[in-house]
Scaffold this motif. Structure first.
Motif, PDB file in Angstrom:
ATOM      1  N   ARG A 144      36.029  65.500  69.639  1.00  0.00           N
ATOM      2  CA  ARG A 144      34.792  65.156  68.935  1.00  0.00           C
ATOM      3  C   ARG A 144      34.118  66.420  68.402  1.00  0.00           C
ATOM      4  O   ARG A 144      33.619  66.439  67.270  1.00  0.00           O
ATOM      5  CB  ARG A 144      33.874  64.409  69.895  1.00  0.00           C
ATOM      6  N   GLU A 154      35.460  61.817  53.390  1.00  0.00           N
ATOM      7  CA  GLU A 154      35.032  60.475  53.786  1.00  0.00           C
ATOM      8  C   GLU A 154      35.755  60.043  55.061  1.00  0.00           C
ATOM      9  O   GLU A 154      35.156  59.473  55.965  1.00  0.00           O
ATOM     10  CB  GLU A 154      35.288  59.465  52.661  1.00  0.00           C
ATOM     11  N   LYS A 160      34.172  61.512  58.029  1.00  0.00           N
ATOM     12  CA  LYS A 160      32.944  60.841  58.471  1.00  0.00           C
ATOM     13  C   LYS A 160      33.291  59.645  59.356  1.00  0.00           C
ATOM     14  O   LYS A 160      32.632  59.399  60.362  1.00  0.00           O
ATOM     15  CB  LYS A 160      32.134  60.387  57.251  1.00  0.00           C
ATOM     16  N   ILE A 161      34.344  58.902  58.949  1.00  0.00           N
ATOM     17  CA  ILE A 161      34.748  57.744  59.752  1.00  0.00           C
ATOM     18  C   ILE A 161      35.209  58.197  61.135  1.00  0.00           C
ATOM     19  O   ILE A 161      34.824  57.629  62.159  1.00  0.00           O
ATOM     20  CB  ILE A 161      35.868  56.960  59.025  1.00  0.00           C
ATOM     21  N   GLU A 180      34.412  60.938  62.743  1.00  0.00           N
ATOM     22  CA  GLU A 180      33.277  61.424  63.535  1.00  0.00           C
ATOM     23  C   GLU A 180      32.483  60.266  64.120  1.00  0.00           C
ATOM     24  O   GLU A 180      32.032  60.315  65.252  1.00  0.00           O
ATOM     25  CB  GLU A 180      32.360  62.293  62.665  1.00  0.00           C
ATOM     26  N   LYS A 181      32.342  59.211  63.317  1.00  0.00           N
ATOM     27  CA  LYS A 181      31.579  58.065  63.784  1.00  0.00           C
ATOM     28  C   LYS A 181      32.296  57.397  64.961  1.00  0.00           C
ATOM     29  O   LYS A 181      31.674  57.058  65.967  1.00  0.00           O
ATOM     30  CB  LYS A 181      31.409  57.063  62.632  1.00  0.00           C
ATOM     31  N   ARG A 182      33.609  57.260  64.835  1.00  0.00           N
ATOM     32  CA  ARG A 182      34.360  56.610  65.913  1.00  0.00           C
ATOM     33  C   ARG A 182      34.319  57.425  67.197  1.00  0.00           C
ATOM     34  O   ARG A 182      34.129  56.893  68.287  1.00  0.00           O
ATOM     35  CB  ARG A 182      35.816  56.389  65.482  1.00  0.00           C
ATOM     36  N   GLY A 212      32.066  59.433  68.057  1.00  0.00           N
ATOM     37  CA  GLY A 212      30.709  59.581  68.551  1.00  0.00           C
ATOM     38  C   GLY A 212      30.116  58.280  69.083  1.00  0.00           C
ATOM     39  O   GLY A 212      28.966  58.238  69.490  1.00  0.00           O
ATOM     40  N   GLU A 213      30.925  57.219  69.112  1.00  0.00           N
ATOM     41  CA  GLU A 213      30.425  55.905  69.518  1.00  0.00           C
ATOM     42  C   GLU A 213      29.702  55.910  70.865  1.00  0.00           C
ATOM     43  O   GLU A 213      28.708  55.226  71.045  1.00  0.00           O
ATOM     44  CB  GLU A 213      31.595  54.910  69.601  1.00  0.00           C
TER      45      GLU A 213
END
Lengths: 258, 227
Positions: free
Chosen positions: B152, B214, B217-218, B220-222, B224-225
């Protein structure tokens, strides 16, 4: 290091869960543990207190080899702690530990925190590990939080998860390293309640804490450490009402005054 | 008369060139993909040698990183493709494509291993202790506890490194790989339309980088859940 004579002695005292013999440890020049002798019998509950820097945490961290000792013997359930990794891993499976700062795995859910070691260390099937984890989460009264992440829980809840995580490995001994020191006052009780229950079920426990109420309720013995030594040990009643050493009296007067 | 006349841009030529570049795009992408996989695997290994302080392997790892960060990528590619086959004749069979992919992979592994090592060191030691305390081996603790958290932290820097790698594939044209840089270069040399050629090429690189940003970003979002 241990000799064969020691092995024979061990076989004789089979009720001993933990034996520390002439344990010495240094951090560089600093002599942090001095000639510690301690025997913990199966089912015994021991509370360790003392001023900060007295070596309490270091001593219990030596028991599951998070710290290495330089001299003396540590024997857990008949197994000596040496550099043998297999022995160390075996002992760690049998000895649970609860940390001051919980140390939950933040990227895993509460349930995954509890099932990770059973699945990868004990090789339990996932379904079985999850069923056992849910039982323990119910015992620490947070089954409804199973799918949340540690970051979403309060400190008290996190510490109860940490206790459940340890219990999922079905340990013979539980070590507690100041389990309530990082908690807000109103959350201390919920953690202590779980620990009292555990004690009443006969778990062998070593607990570094300054919760003297807890010591009086559940401890079989209270140990007072100062400057790397065990200064005094006694049953809670005598320990609190009739301390022998001046150092213990001073310490108790300072923590019990308020 | 103005200095810059947009009418000078030949759009028809640009469109034709774009289709030629798109035909060569798979070469660029497979080079980047191959080098990424190679550099990431090698980087992880190099980082672990240093984190676990494995004797000899640790020193070799430090030497490796020092060399590949200390010398230019173009020099490394030339040494690998033109130099090494003189020492080891068997390497003469190596294609320019393979040499470029290998060279890029080796080069970027050095950078990525520093990113990974820093991310691992950034994880609280207490996490490793907690994992050991429930009986996990150091390798299991690394795999299940430390690396997922380190990933992460490392993703933004690793993506930076990948973008750098993707653009560096353009150097492969110097070895004669027919990737998108070589295509544009060849067309520009014969048409003398340098502006259109390199502008279209630049836009293609730029678009690729936007797409990968892009994706980052996806990712990082996953990752960082839980936080």
């Amino acid at each position: 290091m241990m000799t064969s004579v020691n092995n024979a002695e061990m076989a004789g005292s089979d009720s001993a869960m933990i034996e520390l013999r002439k344990l010495n440890k240094w951090y560089g020049d600093f002599h942090v543990l001095r000639d510690i002798d301690l025997t913990v019998r199966k089912g015994e509950r021991i509370v360790i207190c003392g001023p900060s820097g007295s070596g309490k945490s270091t001593m219990i961290r030596c028991i599951n080899r998070l710290e290495e000792h330089q001299q003396g013997d540590i024997i857990i359930n008949g197994r000596e702690m040496t550099n043998d990794l297999k022995d160390i891993e075996q002992v760690r499976m049998e000895v649970g530990m609860v940390f001051q700062h919980f140390n939950l795995f933040p990227h895993l859910t509460v349930l995954e925190n509890c099932t990770l070691a059973p699945i990868w260390v004990r090789k339990q099937p996932r379904k079985e590990a999850e069923a056992i984890a849910m039982q323990y989460l119910e015992r620490v009264r947070i089954p409804d939080q199973a799918d949340k992440y540690p970051g979403q829980l309060s400190g008290g809840q996190q510490q109860r998860v940490a206790i459940a995580r340890s219990l999922c490995m079905n340990p013979q001994v539980m070590l507690f390293d100041e389990p309530t020191s990082a908690l807000d006052p109103e959350m201390i009780k919920e953690v202590l309640d779980v620990m009292v229950e555990l004690a009443n079920e006969g778990m062998t426990m070593l607990c570094v804490t300054h919760e003297m109420g807890f010591a009086k309720t559940v401890a079989d013995r209270v140990i007072f450490m100062d400057e790397g030594q065990i200064v005094e040990e006694n049953e809670p009643e005598s320990f609190f009402n009739n301390p022998q050493s001046e150092r213990t009296k001073l310490f108790l007067s300072q923590i019990l005054q308020h | 008369m103005s200095l810059f006349d947009p009418g000078m841009i030949n759009t028809e030529y640009a469109a034709d060139l774009l289709s030629l570049i798109l035909q060569a795009l798979p070469v660029t992408l497979s080079m980047a993909g191959g080098a990424m996989v190679l550099s990431l695997s090698l980087a992880l290994l190099l980082a672990l040698f240093r984190v676990f302080e494995i004797p000899v392997a640790r020193q070799l790892s430090e030497f490796y990183i020092s060399f590949f960060r200390g010398t230019p990528l173009l020099v490394q590619l030339f040494m690998l493709y033109y130099g090494l086959p003189q020492l080891i004749p068997e390497l003469k069979q190596m294609t320019a494509f393979h040499a470029a992919t290998l060279g890029l992979g080796l080069h970027f592994a050095a950078y990525k291993s520093e990113i990974i090592r820093a991310a691992i060191t950034g994880i609280d030691k207490a996490q490793m202790e907690a994992a050991l305390s429930v009986g996990m081996t150091r390798l299991q603790a690394m795999r299940r506890i430390v690396l997922p958290q380190a990933a992460r932290i490392a993703v933004p820097s690793l993506m930076n490194s990948f973008i750098d790698l993707l653009k560096s594939t353009s150097l492969a044209f110097t070895l004669g790989v027919a990737e998108i840089m070589a295509t544009a270069q060849l067309e520009a040399a014969s048409s003398f339309r340098f502006m259109e050629s390199y502008l279209v090429l630049a836009l293609v690189y730029w678009l690729l980088v936007i797409v990968f940003t892009e994706l980052q970003k996806i990712a990082e979002k996953r990752l960082g859940e839980a936080y």
